[in-house]
Structures are given as C-alpha cells and as structure tokens.
Write an enzyme that holds these catalytic residues in place. Sequence first.
Site, PDB file in Angstrom:
ATOM      1  N   HIS A  66       0.870  -1.165   0.000  1.00 49.23           N
ATOM      2  CA  HIS A  66       0.000   0.000   0.000  1.00 49.23           C
ATOM      3  C   HIS A  66       0.913   1.222   0.000  1.00 49.23           C
ATOM      4  O   HIS A  66       1.535   1.504   1.019  1.00 49.23           O
ATOM      5  CB  HIS A  66      -0.886   0.017   1.223  1.00 49.23           C
ATOM      6  CG  HIS A  66      -1.651  -1.256   1.442  1.00 49.23           C
ATOM      7  ND1 HIS A  66      -1.083  -2.366   2.031  1.00 49.23           N
ATOM      8  CD2 HIS A  66      -2.920  -1.590   1.149  1.00 49.23           C
ATOM      9  CE1 HIS A  66      -1.988  -3.337   2.117  1.00 49.23           C
ATOM     10  NE2 HIS A  66      -3.119  -2.894   1.584  1.00 49.23           N
ATOM     11  N   HIS A  94      -8.654  -0.049   7.773  1.00 51.51           N
ATOM     12  CA  HIS A  94     -10.063  -0.386   7.545  1.00 51.51           C
ATOM     13  C   HIS A  94     -10.953   0.318   8.567  1.00 51.51           C
ATOM     14  O   HIS A  94     -12.123   0.581   8.288  1.00 51.51           O
ATOM     15  CB  HIS A  94     -10.278  -1.903   7.649  1.00 51.51           C
ATOM     16  CG  HIS A  94      -9.691  -2.677   6.512  1.00 51.51           C
ATOM     17  ND1 HIS A  94      -8.377  -3.063   6.493  1.00 51.51           N
ATOM     18  CD2 HIS A  94     -10.237  -3.118   5.357  1.00 51.51           C
ATOM     19  CE1 HIS A  94      -8.137  -3.720   5.367  1.00 51.51           C
ATOM     20  NE2 HIS A  94      -9.253  -3.765   4.662  1.00 51.51           N
ATOM     21  N   ASP A  98      -7.346   2.769  -2.510  1.00 51.94           N
ATOM     22  CA  ASP A  98      -7.894   1.695  -1.677  1.00 51.94           C
ATOM     23  C   ASP A  98      -9.386   1.958  -1.407  1.00 51.94           C
ATOM     24  O   ASP A  98      -9.887   3.065  -1.622  1.00 51.94           O
ATOM     25  CB  ASP A  98      -7.093   1.587  -0.381  1.00 51.94           C
ATOM     26  CG  ASP A  98      -7.140   0.200   0.236  1.00 51.94           C
ATOM     27  OD1 ASP A  98      -7.966  -0.627  -0.204  1.00 51.94           O
ATOM     28  OD2 ASP A  98      -6.346  -0.069   1.157  1.00 51.94           O
TER      29      ASP A  98
END
Length: 375
Positions: free
Chosen positions: A168, A180, A262
């Site tokens: 990432h 998240h 993302d």
Amino acid sequence: MDHLREQAGELLTIGFDGQETDRDLEDLLRRVRPGGIIFFQRNISSAGQFHALVSAVREISSSGPLFLAIDLEGGAVDRFRELTGPLPAASHAARTGSGRELGQLAGRALATFSLNVDFAPVLDLGADISDPVMGDRCPGRTPAEVIQFARDFLSGLEESSVLGCGKHFPGLGSGIVDSHLTTPVIGKQADALLTEDVEPYRVLAARLPMVMVAHAVYPKLESALAGRESVSDEPPPASLSPRIVRGLLRQEIGFGGLIVCDDLEMGGALEGRSIADAAVGALEAGCDMLLVCRHREHVESVFDAICRRADSNPDFRALVASAAERIRAVKQRLGWERVLSPFDAGKFQALREQIDEFGEKVQRDIARLRTANMG
C-alpha cells in the site's frame, strides 16, 4: 453527458453482497457501468456457483471489457480459501523462495473463473511495531526481500495473464492501527520512508501494472515533499494527497501504470469527510481507479459526485477523461476474451491438489528453517 457518465463509470471498481445477481444489482451495473468488479468471500459458496456469478456479471456488464478482481495474497487475505484450499502467506513463501509458485497458483485460481486482477502483492516492509496489524502479509523486512518476492510473484501471475497490484503506497510497514477502521498516522522520517518503504515501488515501477495507495497520513513525508510550501496541521491520507500520488508516485518515481485508491468505504478514507468528497479528492490527487467495495448507496454517491464535479469543472473533467483513457488502454493491450470458458471440474480439482501440495511443501520448508535457526 452520456460520454461523461461512461468515463466516470470506467473509474469505478465495485463490490456487492450476495452470491447471485438480482434486480438491484442489475440496475446498478447498467446505470453506473463500472470499469471493474471486485469479489469477496461473501460472494462465493462453491466453484460452480461462483463461475455462474462471474458469467452473469459479465453478461450484464456487456458494454466493454471488465477488470474482474479479487484479493488473493495468501495467508490471512485469501478470498478463495474455502474454495481451493488455503495458499501460504506471502511471508512464508518469501522465506522459502517460493514467491513465483505462489503467484503461479494464485494466477491459475483467478484464471479458472476468468478473473484478471489480483490486488497483490503487498510491498509493505514488515516491522515489529506493525506485526499486530499486518501479521504475515509483509513478504520481508528489507526492500531487497520485498523486491525479490514481488518480482517472483508478479512473474507467476503473468503466466495466467493476471494483473498484479503493489500495495500500500507509500508503505504501511510502520502503521499501528488498521486503516479499515481508522486513519493510521505514519510518523516515520521522510528520508527513511523514501529509502526503505518507497524503494520497492521505485525498483518495480516498470513491472507493476497497478499500485494501490494507502489511506494513511504521512506528516513528515508531506513536509519533505512540500519543500518551502506550508503543510496543513492535518494533511490528508496519501490516497487524497497530490504531493504523494501525483508528485511522488507519478512524477518523481515515474510510475506509468494505473494508480488505485484503496476501498473508499474504509474508515481511513472517511474520517472527517463524506465518501463523495473522498472520491473527488482521490481523483484530484492523481488516482485513476476508485474501489467502492460493498454498498450500493456508496457506489451511487461516488458516481454522482464524479459526474457533478466533472460537469461543472473543466479541469476535473479532463482528469476523469485521462484516467478513463489510461484504464481502457490497459484493457485493450491485454485483449481479454469476452467469452467465459466453461467450468472444468477436473482442472479445478487438480488445482486444489496442487495448492494443497504447495502448502505442505512450504510448511516443511519453514519448519526446516526454524530448526536450522535454533541450531
């Protein structure tokens, strides 16, 4: 306006609940015409069912080639675990020099169902501080280890014409919270980030078809990239940062592939902003593809926000058009077949056996390494 809506849809890769298509999903796919679909374990109950689901989605989305994607890293992130049996974690495959075989088996698993994008490999550097969050997802603790594994894994995927995605950017290896749920603040010094965490992206820039940008804040990196310019006390996540996306990744590193934001439904993207604002911000920062991985209302909100902004702002419309063109160029070069091959139960069973044998082999190799280290 119709052309604009086509371009806006091209930028979206979306997910959904359920294991079959229904009227709501059909309406959404025909209205938005997303450029990609991402599948999760929640969409899968059996090989035959999933093959039928992919076929149905492709049939509904008949306006052009689709990115058909899944997260298949091995280890903790393995959406096919119940379908094919578990693949070893990236860290174990890297330690045993098995990265290419891991990529080969992941690619074959995706190709069995005509999927063409694997959101892997992870390029984050492992670190004690992030182990509780990242676990076995990081293939190594040094740039050299990560680069070697990623080269091997990507080579394996390529044998099945599956695109990989490094993630990432610019690195979650020092994060101590899960993006998240909330926005990690990576306090690592800029020089260390650039020479360590970012190094795999520099070296692999020409090999990576896609790079996924993190929903994490990098205050010291932002300050270094800003130079004499002032930086906000609360800089945006990397996924919404023009300095990190367009400045560092696209211009300085020279990455020419697709830049993926993302999942916009993650807490790391939504602290202090709506999902519509996050989507517009990501595109303005330089992202090409936006993931919206579950809820219909979020997909519609993002799609409508892009269309409204592009309709009223010529500069933003140009960003949308150029991102859509980059995505379509990748699809055209690959020339994916529109016809889904029939499901072959025999080949699928052979793949399951290969994955099982590979997992056992990696476990034996890891055990030998541990024994050798103890000695």
